[in-house]
Design a protein around this motif. Structure first.
Motif, PDB file in Angstrom:
ATOM      1  N   LEU A 180       0.539  11.086  -4.391  1.00 35.54           N
ATOM      2  CA  LEU A 180      -0.792  10.641  -3.256  1.00 35.54           C
ATOM      3  C   LEU A 180      -1.298   9.256  -3.560  1.00 35.54           C
ATOM      4  CD1 LEU A 180      -2.086  12.104  -1.020  1.00 35.54           C
ATOM      5  CD2 LEU A 180      -4.096  12.504  -3.005  1.00 35.54           C
ATOM      6  N   ASP A 181      -1.437   8.615  -2.268  1.00 37.20           N
ATOM      7  CA  ASP A 181      -2.184   7.394  -2.424  1.00 37.20           C
ATOM      8  C   ASP A 181      -3.201   7.471  -3.074  1.00 37.20           C
ATOM      9  OD1 ASP A 181      -2.128   4.378  -0.957  1.00 37.20           O
ATOM     10  OD2 ASP A 181      -4.032   5.353  -0.365  1.00 37.20           O
ATOM     11  N   PRO A 182      -3.546   6.430  -3.847  1.00 34.42           N
ATOM     12  CA  PRO A 182      -4.800   6.341  -4.701  1.00 34.42           C
ATOM     13  C   PRO A 182      -6.052   6.317  -3.842  1.00 34.42           C
ATOM     14  CG  PRO A 182      -3.201   4.650  -5.608  1.00 34.42           C
ATOM     15  CD  PRO A 182      -2.673   5.183  -4.438  1.00 34.42           C
ATOM     16  N   THR A 183      -5.793   5.663  -2.577  1.00 31.63           N
ATOM     17  CA  THR A 183      -7.080   5.595  -1.836  1.00 31.63           C
ATOM     18  C   THR A 183      -7.444   7.085  -1.338  1.00 31.63           C
ATOM     19  OG1 THR A 183      -6.748   3.489  -1.052  1.00 31.63           O
ATOM     20  CG2 THR A 183      -8.216   4.844   0.194  1.00 31.63           C
ATOM     21  N   ALA A 236      -3.271   2.128  -8.698  1.00 32.39           N
ATOM     22  CA  ALA A 236      -1.955   1.835  -7.974  1.00 32.39           C
ATOM     23  C   ALA A 236      -0.734   1.516  -9.041  1.00 32.39           C
ATOM     24  CB  ALA A 236      -1.906   0.521  -7.127  1.00 32.39           C
ATOM     25  N   ARG A 237      -0.866   1.075 -10.130  1.00 34.99           N
ATOM     26  CA  ARG A 237       0.274   0.649 -11.348  1.00 34.99           C
ATOM     27  C   ARG A 237       0.358   2.193 -11.698  1.00 34.99           C
ATOM     28  NH1 ARG A 237      -3.382  -3.315 -12.864  1.00 34.99           N
ATOM     29  NH2 ARG A 237      -4.009  -2.028 -14.863  1.00 34.99           N
ATOM     30  N   VAL A 238      -0.285   3.110 -12.080  1.00 38.53           N
ATOM     31  CA  VAL A 238      -0.080   4.422 -12.488  1.00 38.53           C
ATOM     32  C   VAL A 238       0.724   4.998 -11.384  1.00 38.53           C
ATOM     33  CG1 VAL A 238      -1.164   6.782 -12.927  1.00 38.53           C
ATOM     34  CG2 VAL A 238      -2.296   4.545 -13.730  1.00 38.53           C
ATOM     35  N   ARG A 239       0.419   5.168 -10.128  1.00 40.49           N
ATOM     36  CA  ARG A 239       1.447   5.724  -9.355  1.00 40.49           C
ATOM     37  C   ARG A 239       2.703   5.276  -9.070  1.00 40.49           C
ATOM     38  NH1 ARG A 239       1.345   5.410  -2.588  1.00 40.49           N
ATOM     39  NH2 ARG A 239       2.531   7.269  -2.238  1.00 40.49           N
ATOM     40  N   SER A 240       2.796   3.951  -9.373  1.00 40.39           N
ATOM     41  CA  SER A 240       4.229   3.270  -9.408  1.00 40.39           C
ATOM     42  C   SER A 240       4.970   3.647 -10.520  1.00 40.39           C
ATOM     43  CB  SER A 240       3.960   1.780  -9.125  1.00 40.39           C
ATOM     44  OG  SER A 240       3.445   1.293  -8.150  1.00 40.39           O
ATOM     45  N   ALA A 241       4.375   3.911 -11.578  1.00 39.66           N
ATOM     46  CA  ALA A 241       5.012   4.193 -13.045  1.00 39.66           C
ATOM     47  C   ALA A 241       5.438   5.760 -12.828  1.00 39.66           C
ATOM     48  CB  ALA A 241       4.048   3.916 -13.989  1.00 39.66           C
ATOM     49  N   PHE A 242       4.696   6.584 -12.293  1.00 41.18           N
ATOM     50  CA  PHE A 242       5.107   8.028 -12.004  1.00 41.18           C
ATOM     51  C   PHE A 242       6.232   8.116 -11.147  1.00 41.18           C
ATOM     52  CE2 PHE A 242       0.729   9.604 -13.054  1.00 41.18           C
ATOM     53  CZ  PHE A 242       1.192  10.295 -14.233  1.00 41.18           C
ATOM     54  N   LEU A 243       6.311   7.334 -10.207  1.00 42.37           N
ATOM     55  CA  LEU A 243       7.452   7.370  -9.278  1.00 42.37           C
ATOM     56  C   LEU A 243       8.856   6.676  -9.848  1.00 42.37           C
ATOM     57  CD1 LEU A 243       5.758   6.279  -5.823  1.00 42.37           C
ATOM     58  CD2 LEU A 243       6.484   8.501  -6.302  1.00 42.37           C
ATOM     59  N   ALA A 244       8.651   5.740 -10.886  1.00 40.98           N
ATOM     60  CA  ALA A 244       9.713   5.289 -11.383  1.00 40.98           C
ATOM     61  C   ALA A 244       9.970   6.285 -12.463  1.00 40.98           C
ATOM     62  CB  ALA A 244       9.390   3.840 -12.205  1.00 40.98           C
TER      63      ALA A 244
END
Length: 215
Positions: free
Chosen positions: A146-149, A174-182
């Motif tokens: 989910l988008d952080p906003t 935002a960094r956390v989300r990108s890391a999860f997706l990676a």
């Protein structure tokens, strides 16, 4: 290098983890999955990190609710200490008994939050976590994306005080989300990535389908 082992020490035991940023609905989906599995006659252990043991509750209070600063490396080590005790005393015994473990957060959260969020070395954090867990990985990891906003809007609507990680700024999340997706892209056989903005029932059905395929 830490050896990675399968969670399936018992042919009928299963280890499922739910991951994602704060406010994505992990607790709701864990509860729905637990209810469905219990209805199928399975014995379920539903737990979380940090805080799945008495020791873990104390560590959870430090890492999430301590009013002062906790150094990033100390934070990573505290999560690893919780994980080592939790896996040894709760998760592995349940799997060995043939039960289904449903867990809210595991080592992927450490890689995302302490590795990317705190800007530590992600590989070192993952190796530390695997060492603490003696190499145990889940058969299924559900990533609710989910988008952080949007996630922050959900947390605001709950009208509850933020913990230390929830209170971090947008760039952190935002960094956390990108890391999860990676992480999910690197292990597609383990991860099921779902859009957390979808209706709760649709998400639950997708999770049940994936879990059914490995039972």
């Amino acid at each position: 290098m830490t050896e990675v082992t399968s969670a399936g020490a018992s042919p009928s035991g299963l280890f499922v983890t739910l991951e994602g940023g704060d406010g994505v609905g992990k607790t709701t989906q864990a509860r729905l999955l637990e209810e469905w599995l219990a209805g199928q006659g399975r014995t379920v252990v539903r737990t979380r990190e940090p805080g799945g043991t008495e020791v873990g509750v104390l560590i959870r209070d430090i890492v999430l609710h301590h009013r002062g600063d906790v150094a990033p490396r100390a934070e990573a080590l505290l999560y690893a200490a919780d994980r080592a005790h939790h896996i040894e005393t709760v998760v592995r015994p349940a799997i060995a008994r043939g039960e289904v473990v449903i867990q809210d957060r595991y080592l992927d959260s450490s890689v995302a939050y302490q590795g990317a969020g705190r800007v530590l070395d992600a590989d070192e954090v993952r190796d530390l976590s695997l060492w603490a867990a003696d190499g145990l990985l889940p058969q299924v990891t559900v990533l609710l994306d989910l988008d952080p906003t949007a996630a922050r809007a959900r947390l605001d609507a709950d009208d509850k005080p933020f913990d230390r990680l929830e209170a971090e700024k947008h760039d952190f999340h935002a960094r956390v989300r990108s890391a999860f997706l990676a992480l999910a892209a690197s292990e597609p056989e383990r991860f099921l990535v779902l859009d957390a903005s979808r209706p709760v029932d649709e998400i639950a059905a997708a999770i049940r389908e994936r879990v059914s395929s490995v039972l």
